[in-house]
Scaffold this motif. Structure first.
Motif, PDB file in Angstrom:
ATOM      1  N   LEU A 105       0.847  -1.184   0.000  1.00 57.08           N
ATOM      2  CA  LEU A 105       0.000   0.000   0.000  1.00 57.08           C
ATOM      3  C   LEU A 105       0.877   1.227   0.000  1.00 57.08           C
ATOM      4  CD1 LEU A 105      -2.636  -1.025   2.693  1.00 57.08           C
ATOM      5  CD2 LEU A 105      -2.952  -1.036   0.221  1.00 57.08           C
ATOM      6  N   VAL A 106       0.461   2.250  -0.732  1.00 57.80           N
ATOM      7  CA  VAL A 106       1.193   3.515  -0.794  1.00 57.80           C
ATOM      8  C   VAL A 106       0.173   4.625  -0.554  1.00 57.80           C
ATOM      9  CG1 VAL A 106       2.620   5.059  -2.169  1.00 57.80           C
ATOM     10  CG2 VAL A 106       2.818   2.576  -2.469  1.00 57.80           C
ATOM     11  N   THR A 107       0.499   5.461   0.434  1.00 59.19           N
ATOM     12  CA  THR A 107      -0.392   6.572   0.737  1.00 59.19           C
ATOM     13  C   THR A 107      -0.103   7.721  -0.214  1.00 59.19           C
ATOM     14  OG1 THR A 107       1.128   7.538   2.347  1.00 59.19           O
ATOM     15  CG2 THR A 107      -0.393   5.854   3.148  1.00 59.19           C
ATOM     16  N   ARG A 108      -0.998   8.697  -0.194  1.00 58.37           N
ATOM     17  CA  ARG A 108      -0.815   9.871  -1.025  1.00 58.37           C
ATOM     18  C   ARG A 108       0.433  10.664  -0.606  1.00 58.37           C
ATOM     19  NH1 ARG A 108      -7.023  12.196  -1.485  1.00 58.37           N
ATOM     20  NH2 ARG A 108      -7.902  10.420  -2.666  1.00 58.37           N
ATOM     21  N   ALA A 109       0.813  10.526   0.668  1.00 55.80           N
ATOM     22  CA  ALA A 109       2.005  11.251   1.144  1.00 55.80           C
ATOM     23  C   ALA A 109       3.289  10.541   0.732  1.00 55.80           C
ATOM     24  CB  ALA A 109       1.979  11.415   2.658  1.00 55.80           C
ATOM     25  N   GLY A 110       3.113   9.289   0.220  1.00 52.94           N
ATOM     26  CA  GLY A 110       4.287   8.551  -0.230  1.00 52.94           C
ATOM     27  C   GLY A 110       4.783   7.519   0.765  1.00 52.94           C
ATOM     28  N   ASP A 111       3.979   7.205   1.810  1.00 54.61           N
ATOM     29  CA  ASP A 111       4.390   6.185   2.772  1.00 54.61           C
ATOM     30  C   ASP A 111       4.136   4.820   2.164  1.00 54.61           C
ATOM     31  OD1 ASP A 111       4.931   8.235   4.536  1.00 54.61           O
ATOM     32  OD2 ASP A 111       2.908   8.185   5.396  1.00 54.61           O
ATOM     33  N   LEU A 112       5.006   3.849   2.402  1.00 53.94           N
ATOM     34  CA  LEU A 112       4.933   2.508   1.831  1.00 53.94           C
ATOM     35  C   LEU A 112       4.696   1.511   2.951  1.00 53.94           C
ATOM     36  CD1 LEU A 112       5.280   0.414  -0.453  1.00 53.94           C
ATOM     37  CD2 LEU A 112       7.747   0.433   0.060  1.00 53.94           C
ATOM     38  N   ARG A 163       4.236  -2.671   3.136  1.00 51.64           N
ATOM     39  CA  ARG A 163       4.344  -3.900   2.351  1.00 51.64           C
ATOM     40  C   ARG A 163       3.733  -5.033   3.132  1.00 51.64           C
ATOM     41  NH1 ARG A 163      10.179  -5.098  -0.129  1.00 51.64           N
ATOM     42  NH2 ARG A 163      10.480  -6.019   1.942  1.00 51.64           N
ATOM     43  N   TRP A 164       3.356  -6.102   2.392  1.00 52.01           N
ATOM     44  CA  TRP A 164       2.663  -7.230   2.971  1.00 52.01           C
ATOM     45  C   TRP A 164       3.464  -7.936   4.070  1.00 52.01           C
ATOM     46  CZ3 TRP A 164       4.901 -12.056   2.578  1.00 52.01           C
ATOM     47  CH2 TRP A 164       6.021 -12.158   1.741  1.00 52.01           C
ATOM     48  N   ASP A 165       4.803  -7.859   3.958  1.00 53.55           N
ATOM     49  CA  ASP A 165       5.633  -8.569   4.942  1.00 53.55           C
ATOM     50  C   ASP A 165       5.904  -7.733   6.184  1.00 53.55           C
ATOM     51  OD1 ASP A 165       7.185  -6.658   3.791  1.00 53.55           O
ATOM     52  OD2 ASP A 165       8.811  -7.990   3.168  1.00 53.55           O
ATOM     53  N   GLY A 166       5.254  -6.568   6.312  1.00 53.83           N
ATOM     54  CA  GLY A 166       5.387  -5.737   7.507  1.00 53.83           C
ATOM     55  C   GLY A 166       6.380  -4.615   7.366  1.00 53.83           C
ATOM     56  N   MET A 167       7.018  -4.459   6.216  1.00 49.70           N
ATOM     57  CA  MET A 167       8.005  -3.397   6.035  1.00 49.70           C
ATOM     58  C   MET A 167       7.278  -2.083   5.876  1.00 49.70           C
ATOM     59  SD  MET A 167      10.839  -2.912   3.019  1.00 49.70           S
ATOM     60  CE  MET A 167      11.763  -1.410   2.903  1.00 49.70           C
ATOM     61  N   ARG A 168       7.811  -1.042   6.530  1.00 53.58           N
ATOM     62  CA  ARG A 168       7.244   0.284   6.444  1.00 53.58           C
ATOM     63  C   ARG A 168       8.350   1.269   6.095  1.00 53.58           C
ATOM     64  NH1 ARG A 168       3.160   0.958  11.625  1.00 53.58           N
ATOM     65  NH2 ARG A 168       1.794  -0.836  11.148  1.00 53.58           N
ATOM     66  N   VAL A 169       8.145   2.070   5.086  1.00 57.02           N
ATOM     67  CA  VAL A 169       9.078   3.124   4.675  1.00 57.02           C
ATOM     68  C   VAL A 169       8.269   4.400   4.592  1.00 57.02           C
ATOM     69  CG1 VAL A 169      10.701   3.952   2.971  1.00 57.02           C
ATOM     70  CG2 VAL A 169      10.473   1.498   3.378  1.00 57.02           C
ATOM     71  N   MET A 170       8.527   5.317   5.519  1.00 54.69           N
ATOM     72  CA  MET A 170       7.747   6.537   5.573  1.00 54.69           C
ATOM     73  C   MET A 170       8.278   7.510   4.527  1.00 54.69           C
ATOM     74  SD  MET A 170       5.953   5.235   7.808  1.00 54.69           S
ATOM     75  CE  MET A 170       4.718   6.496   7.899  1.00 54.69           C
ATOM     76  N   ALA A 171       7.414   8.438   4.125  1.00 53.44           N
ATOM     77  CA  ALA A 171       7.759   9.421   3.102  1.00 53.44           C
ATOM     78  C   ALA A 171       8.948  10.253   3.579  1.00 53.44           C
ATOM     79  CB  ALA A 171       6.560  10.318   2.802  1.00 53.44           C
ATOM     80  N   GLY A 172       9.881  10.526   2.717  1.00 51.28           N
ATOM     81  CA  GLY A 172      11.082  11.301   3.050  1.00 51.28           C
ATOM     82  C   GLY A 172      12.242  10.443   3.528  1.00 51.28           C
ATOM     83  N   GLU A 173      11.942   9.192   3.890  1.00 49.35           N
ATOM     84  CA  GLU A 173      13.000   8.301   4.354  1.00 49.35           C
ATOM     85  C   GLU A 173      13.619   7.521   3.206  1.00 49.35           C
ATOM     86  OE1 GLU A 173      11.513   5.819   7.380  1.00 49.35           O
ATOM     87  OE2 GLU A 173      11.162   7.442   8.815  1.00 49.35           O
TER      88      GLU A 173
END
Length: 209
Positions: free
Chosen positions: A11-18, A20-30
């Motif tokens: 899933l990708v938010t409008r702000a650009g946060d990611l 993923r199904w395996d629990g990985m999270r990458v916030m926008a700007g990172e």
């Protein structure tokens, strides 16, 4: 919604946060782009290469310094060994010198003692020589006062005449013993003359010695 994602979904938010199904999270700007990441890695590699060259140069300098210090250490070790050997040799020389001084002092004391004894012995010999000269002179005077052998044999000298001459010269001769020896020599005749001559020879030998 992330727990409900199937494998491979994200899933990708409008702000650009990611998410993923395996629990990985990458916030926008990172997240950084691959080109930026590549440039960053290139820069890091160049910096590491420069550091490596610097470290290599320092290592080479350290290697040269190590060789120099090792040579100095070997030279210092050899110098220390020579110094220890020289010190032991000096200590042995000092011990030998102390023993030599002690031996020389002992020999000097013995020599001084022998010299003192020799001086005392020399003084005694000088006294004996003086006494021998006096006794020799006394014997020579006594011998000179005795009558000639031929005169005694011919009867020209008689006891009264010899005694009269002896009394006339007694006040000029302080050696009373010589007069007694001369008197006994006249009474005993030629045998006494021989004894006096033998005694004179003995005193002369002692005086020479």
């Amino acid at each position: 919604m992330q727990p409900a994602l199937a494998p491979g979904q994200r899933l990708v938010t409008r702000a650009g946060d990611l998410f993923r199904w395996d629990g990985m999270r990458v916030m926008a700007g990172e997240a950084a782009s691959s080109a930026a990441l590549h440039l960053q890695k290139v820069n890091q590699l160049a910096e590491l290469a420069e550091q490596a060259e610097t470290a290599q140069a320092r290592a080479e300098d350290a290697r040269v310094a190590h060789h120099v210090l090792r040579d100095r250490h070997l030279a210092a070790t050899e110098a220390e060994k020579r110094a220890r050997d020289a010190r032991r040799e000096a200590e042995r020389g000092l011990s030998d010198a102390v023993r030599a001084v002690t031996r020389a002092e002992s020999e000097l004391a013995m020599a001084q003692s022998r010299a003192e004894s020799a001086r005392a012995e020399l003084a005694r010999h000088r006294e004996d020589a003086l006494d021998a000269r006096a006794r020799l002179a006394e014997a020579e005077r006594a011998l000179a006062e005795l009558p000639d052998r031929g005169a005694v044999a011919g009867g020209r000298w008689t006891m009264p005449a010899w005694a009269s001459r002896r009394r006339a010269t007694r006040h000029h001769d302080p050696a009373q013993r010589a007069g007694r020896v001369a008197a006994r020599g006249h009474c005993r005749g030629s045998s006494r003359l021989q004894e006096i001559a033998k005694e004179e020879s003995g005193w002369r030998l002692r005086l020479d010695q």
